[in-house]
Design a protein around this motif. Structure first.
Motif, PDB file in Angstrom:
ATOM      1  N   TRP A  13       4.462  -0.104   9.060  1.00  0.00           N
ATOM      2  CA  TRP A  13       3.370  -0.519   8.183  1.00  0.00           C
ATOM      3  C   TRP A  13       2.541  -1.645   8.775  1.00  0.00           C
ATOM      4  O   TRP A  13       1.588  -2.113   8.149  1.00  0.00           O
ATOM      5  N   GLY A  14       2.893  -2.105   9.960  1.00  0.00           N
ATOM      6  CA  GLY A  14       2.095  -3.124  10.627  1.00  0.00           C
ATOM      7  C   GLY A  14       0.926  -2.545  11.402  1.00  0.00           C
ATOM      8  O   GLY A  14       0.306  -3.240  12.202  1.00  0.00           O
TER       9      GLY A  14
ATOM     10  N   LEU B 204       5.700  -2.435  -6.049  1.00  0.00           N
ATOM     11  CA  LEU B 204       6.165  -3.661  -5.400  1.00  0.00           C
ATOM     12  C   LEU B 204       7.530  -3.461  -4.765  1.00  0.00           C
ATOM     13  O   LEU B 204       7.819  -4.009  -3.694  1.00  0.00           O
ATOM     14  N   SER B 205       8.390  -2.682  -5.397  1.00  0.00           N
ATOM     15  CA  SER B 205       9.721  -2.333  -4.890  1.00  0.00           C
ATOM     16  C   SER B 205      10.582  -3.579  -4.663  1.00  0.00           C
ATOM     17  O   SER B 205      11.115  -3.806  -3.576  1.00  0.00           O
ATOM     18  N   GLU B 206      10.767  -4.335  -5.733  1.00  0.00           N
ATOM     19  CA  GLU B 206      11.589  -5.548  -5.638  1.00  0.00           C
ATOM     20  C   GLU B 206      13.059  -5.238  -5.389  1.00  0.00           C
ATOM     21  O   GLU B 206      13.784  -6.068  -4.831  1.00  0.00           O
ATOM     22  N   ASP B 207      13.509  -4.041  -5.794  1.00  0.00           N
ATOM     23  CA  ASP B 207      14.929  -3.704  -5.691  1.00  0.00           C
ATOM     24  C   ASP B 207      15.288  -2.947  -4.419  1.00  0.00           C
ATOM     25  O   ASP B 207      16.463  -2.666  -4.186  1.00  0.00           O
ATOM     26  N   ASP B 208      14.295  -2.582  -3.623  1.00  0.00           N
ATOM     27  CA  ASP B 208      14.558  -1.825  -2.393  1.00  0.00           C
ATOM     28  C   ASP B 208      13.617  -2.304  -1.300  1.00  0.00           C
ATOM     29  O   ASP B 208      12.431  -1.971  -1.307  1.00  0.00           O
ATOM     30  N   ALA B 209      14.150  -3.074  -0.366  1.00  0.00           N
ATOM     31  CA  ALA B 209      13.331  -3.681   0.694  1.00  0.00           C
ATOM     32  C   ALA B 209      12.805  -2.653   1.693  1.00  0.00           C
ATOM     33  O   ALA B 209      11.974  -2.992   2.537  1.00  0.00           O
ATOM     34  N   LYS B 210      13.276  -1.401   1.591  1.00  0.00           N
ATOM     35  CA  LYS B 210      12.850  -0.381   2.538  1.00  0.00           C
ATOM     36  C   LYS B 210      11.704   0.470   1.995  1.00  0.00           C
ATOM     37  O   LYS B 210      11.318   1.445   2.631  1.00  0.00           O
ATOM     38  N   LYS B 211      11.186   0.098   0.842  1.00  0.00           N
ATOM     39  CA  LYS B 211      10.135   0.904   0.225  1.00  0.00           C
ATOM     40  C   LYS B 211       8.982   0.024  -0.237  1.00  0.00           C
ATOM     41  O   LYS B 211       9.096  -1.191  -0.340  1.00  0.00           O
ATOM     42  N   GLY B 212       7.859   0.671  -0.546  1.00  0.00           N
ATOM     43  CA  GLY B 212       6.740   0.036  -1.208  1.00  0.00           C
ATOM     44  C   GLY B 212       6.183  -1.181  -0.504  1.00  0.00           C
ATOM     45  O   GLY B 212       6.254  -1.323   0.721  1.00  0.00           O
ATOM     46  N   LEU B 213       5.645  -2.089  -1.324  1.00  0.00           N
ATOM     47  CA  LEU B 213       5.008  -3.278  -0.778  1.00  0.00           C
ATOM     48  C   LEU B 213       6.018  -4.240  -0.160  1.00  0.00           C
ATOM     49  O   LEU B 213       5.649  -5.054   0.685  1.00  0.00           O
ATOM     50  N   SER B 214       7.259  -4.128  -0.573  1.00  0.00           N
ATOM     51  CA  SER B 214       8.284  -4.987   0.030  1.00  0.00           C
ATOM     52  C   SER B 214       8.439  -4.665   1.511  1.00  0.00           C
ATOM     53  O   SER B 214       8.409  -5.558   2.366  1.00  0.00           O
ATOM     54  N   ARG B 215       8.601  -3.380   1.821  1.00  0.00           N
ATOM     55  CA  ARG B 215       8.716  -3.008   3.230  1.00  0.00           C
ATOM     56  C   ARG B 215       7.421  -3.304   3.980  1.00  0.00           C
ATOM     57  O   ARG B 215       7.438  -3.786   5.115  1.00  0.00           O
ATOM     58  N   MET B 216       6.293  -3.007   3.338  1.00  0.00           N
ATOM     59  CA  MET B 216       5.010  -3.246   3.990  1.00  0.00           C
ATOM     60  C   MET B 216       4.859  -4.720   4.367  1.00  0.00           C
ATOM     61  O   MET B 216       4.434  -5.051   5.480  1.00  0.00           O
ATOM     62  N   SER B 217       5.218  -5.603   3.454  1.00  0.00           N
ATOM     63  CA  SER B 217       5.068  -7.031   3.731  1.00  0.00           C
ATOM     64  C   SER B 217       5.961  -7.472   4.886  1.00  0.00           C
ATOM     65  O   SER B 217       5.553  -8.277   5.724  1.00  0.00           O
ATOM     66  N   THR B 218       7.176  -6.939   4.949  1.00  0.00           N
ATOM     67  CA  THR B 218       8.085  -7.284   6.048  1.00  0.00           C
ATOM     68  C   THR B 218       7.540  -6.802   7.385  1.00  0.00           C
ATOM     69  O   THR B 218       7.554  -7.533   8.384  1.00  0.00           O
ATOM     70  N   ASP B 219       7.047  -5.574   7.415  1.00  0.00           N
ATOM     71  CA  ASP B 219       6.502  -5.023   8.658  1.00  0.00           C
ATOM     72  C   ASP B 219       5.278  -5.810   9.126  1.00  0.00           C
ATOM     73  O   ASP B 219       5.084  -6.041  10.319  1.00  0.00           O
ATOM     74  N   ILE B 220       4.431  -6.223   8.181  1.00  0.00           N
ATOM     75  CA  ILE B 220       3.244  -7.001   8.533  1.00  0.00           C
ATOM     76  C   ILE B 220       3.648  -8.346   9.126  1.00  0.00           C
ATOM     77  O   ILE B 220       3.089  -8.787  10.133  1.00  0.00           O
ATOM     78  N   CYS B 221       4.632  -8.994   8.506  1.00  0.00           N
ATOM     79  CA  CYS B 221       5.109 -10.279   9.034  1.00  0.00           C
ATOM     80  C   CYS B 221       5.642 -10.116  10.453  1.00  0.00           C
ATOM     81  O   CYS B 221       5.334 -10.929  11.340  1.00  0.00           O
ATOM     82  N   LYS B 222       6.451  -9.080  10.668  1.00  0.00           N
ATOM     83  CA  LYS B 222       6.991  -8.862  12.011  1.00  0.00           C
ATOM     84  C   LYS B 222       5.883  -8.624  13.030  1.00  0.00           C
ATOM     85  O   LYS B 222       5.957  -9.109  14.164  1.00  0.00           O
ATOM     86  N   ALA B 223       4.845  -7.873  12.629  1.00  0.00           N
ATOM     87  CA  ALA B 223       3.732  -7.617  13.548  1.00  0.00           C
ATOM     88  C   ALA B 223       3.043  -8.920  13.941  1.00  0.00           C
ATOM     89  O   ALA B 223       2.675  -9.125  15.105  1.00  0.00           O
ATOM     90  N   LEU B 224       2.883  -9.817  12.987  1.00  0.00           N
ATOM     91  CA  LEU B 224       2.255 -11.111  13.281  1.00  0.00           C
ATOM     92  C   LEU B 224       3.151 -11.958  14.191  1.00  0.00           C
ATOM     93  O   LEU B 224       2.669 -12.573  15.156  1.00  0.00           O
ATOM     94  N   TYR B 225       4.445 -11.999  13.906  1.00  0.00           N
ATOM     95  CA  TYR B 225       5.358 -12.789  14.727  1.00  0.00           C
ATOM     96  C   TYR B 225       5.371 -12.279  16.169  1.00  0.00           C
ATOM     97  O   TYR B 225       5.359 -13.062  17.126  1.00  0.00           O
ATOM     98  N   ARG B 226       5.411 -10.957  16.311  1.00  0.00           N
ATOM     99  CA  ARG B 226       5.466 -10.376  17.655  1.00  0.00           C
ATOM    100  C   ARG B 226       4.230 -10.739  18.461  1.00  0.00           C
ATOM    101  O   ARG B 226       4.322 -11.107  19.634  1.00  0.00           O
TER     102      ARG B 226
END
Length: 406
Positions: free
Chosen positions: A244-245, A279-301
């Protein structure tokens, strides 16, 4: 309302409503009589059953400046691929359908994997990457444009405005990003861009210091927009994330490969709506939760490749700075919405901020725990160097599917 805002980092091209869409399209038809435009549509099979894609195809049937459409089809069985081909027959423009889960393209993927060049995980980025490879294999494109298949308010003017800046030979732009306001049904949308990306970039400026790259990203009105266009000549060197990044990764590649004056953003619509992810608060592998994690990783990289050193302490400080900044943004968005007669649920906004704050740290932990992780799918120029026949074989695999099921 239109404005004349410029940020000094990338050029902003506005929709001042002083020219009719018909006039713009007529000029673009003249321009593309000398240049070929390819449209890439990354699609899930499930989107064929939604309300957006049929309307998009009907609108595309009135477009005169696109020469070919490349459709990447994900998550489709053999039966579903055949149904998808019938579905896309309503598209009158010349088009190709890549059956990404079919045996021929799976064989191509296995060949890439044996050389360590295959995308590491499924997702939109992987789909787009294969569409880019096929477009290069066709060797009949000067400009490519890409947009999602779930746009509920689609019009061909969006595509014309997106393509025009890179197709016009009098302009120096090689990469163009679309932007638009995200409002629908009386609500302010675009939560990840508003509540994660915007405050996170500001928090990064505070915690790790000034960076030209951060200024560049902050200059985009809507960095997560899925609509962009570029000159085909820059595609072989583009390296994009498979997750999602994708949008942040594509902007990062434009930053790496092009001078700022070759990049622009253009206002393509004043009414944009598409399918909303939970938002997918209960599953970090779905929805906006996963999207937000992937975006953060893309920025860090990306920041790491430019020499930024991260640690656990960095991410803890970043989370704290982000959280305070994001709450200030929530206040500003609430006030903006009230003035414009829009609804914003402050409780839900702050719940999203809390989730994103946790994911900033989780993404940082994943980043630190996997220092050898390859951040991007390899560029097609590398694929060509490693296996000179693969691009041609990809083209032939798609053609073989077409002949077998056509």
């Amino acid at each position: 309302m239109a404005d004349f805002h410029q940020n000094g980092a990338v050029a902003t091209l506005h929709n001042l409503r002083t020219r009719t869409p018909e006039d713009l399209e007529r000029e673009l038809i003249t321009i593309t009589g000398r240049q070929k435009v390819t449209l890439i549509l990354p699609s899930l099979y499930s989107e064929l059953e939604g309300p957006a894609l049929p309307a998009i195809l009907d609108e595309l049937n009135t477009v005169k400046f696109v020469h070919h459409v490349v459709i990447g089809l994900d998550r489709a069985t053999r039966k579903e691929y055949k149904a998808a081909r019938k579905f896309f027959d309503r598209l009158e423009l010349p088009h190709s359908v890549l059956w990404n889960d079919g045996p021929r393209l799976r064989a191509i993927d296995e060949r890439l994997a044996s050389a360590g060049l295959s995308p590491t995980e499924p997702g939109k980025g992987r789909n787009v990457w294969y569409c880019i490879g096929y477009t290069l294999a066709r060797a009949e494109s000067d400009v490519i444009a890409l947009h999602d298949c779930d746009i509920l308010t689609y019009s061909k003017e969006m595509l014309a405005r997106l393509v025009y800046p890179v197709a016009n030979p009098e302009f120096a732009y090689q990469f163009c990003k679309g932007y638009y306001p995200r409002t629908a049904d009386g609500k302010m949308n675009g939560r990840v861009s508003r509540l994660l990306v915007a405050p996170l970039l500001e928090a990064m400026r505070k915690t790790i210091g000034e960076r030209d790259y951060l200024d560049y990203l902050r200059s985009f009105r809507y960095p997560l927009a899925g609509e962009f266009a570029m000159r085909t000549s820059i595609l072989p060197a583009m390296r994009i994330p498979s997750d999602w990044g994708l949008e942040i990764g594509t902007l990062s590649e434009a930053w790496r490969n092009l001078a700022p004056r070759a990049v622009c953003q253009v206002e393509i619509s004043d009414a944009y709506d598409h399918k909303h992810q939970p938002l997918s608060e209960d599953d970090a592998k779905k929805g906006l939760s996963r999207m937000s994690t992937d975006i953060c990783k893309a920025l860090y990289r990306k920041l790491a490749t430019d020499g930024t050193v991260f640690s656990k302490e960095t991410f803890r400080a970043l989370k704290a700075s982000y959280y305070r900044t994001a709450l200030d943004f929530v206040e500003a968005y609430y006030n903006d919405a009230r003035m414009n007669g829009l609804h914003v649920d402050r409780h839900k906004e702050e719940r999203a901020v809390e989730l994103f704050a946790g994911n900033i740290v989780d993404a940082g932990k994943t980043f630190l725990d996997n220092p050898m992780e390859t951040p991007f799918i390899p560029a097609w120029s590398r694929v060509q160097a490693a296996d000179p026949d693969l691009v041609r074989d990809l083209f032939e695999a798609v053609q073989a599917d077409d002949e077998e099921f056509g």
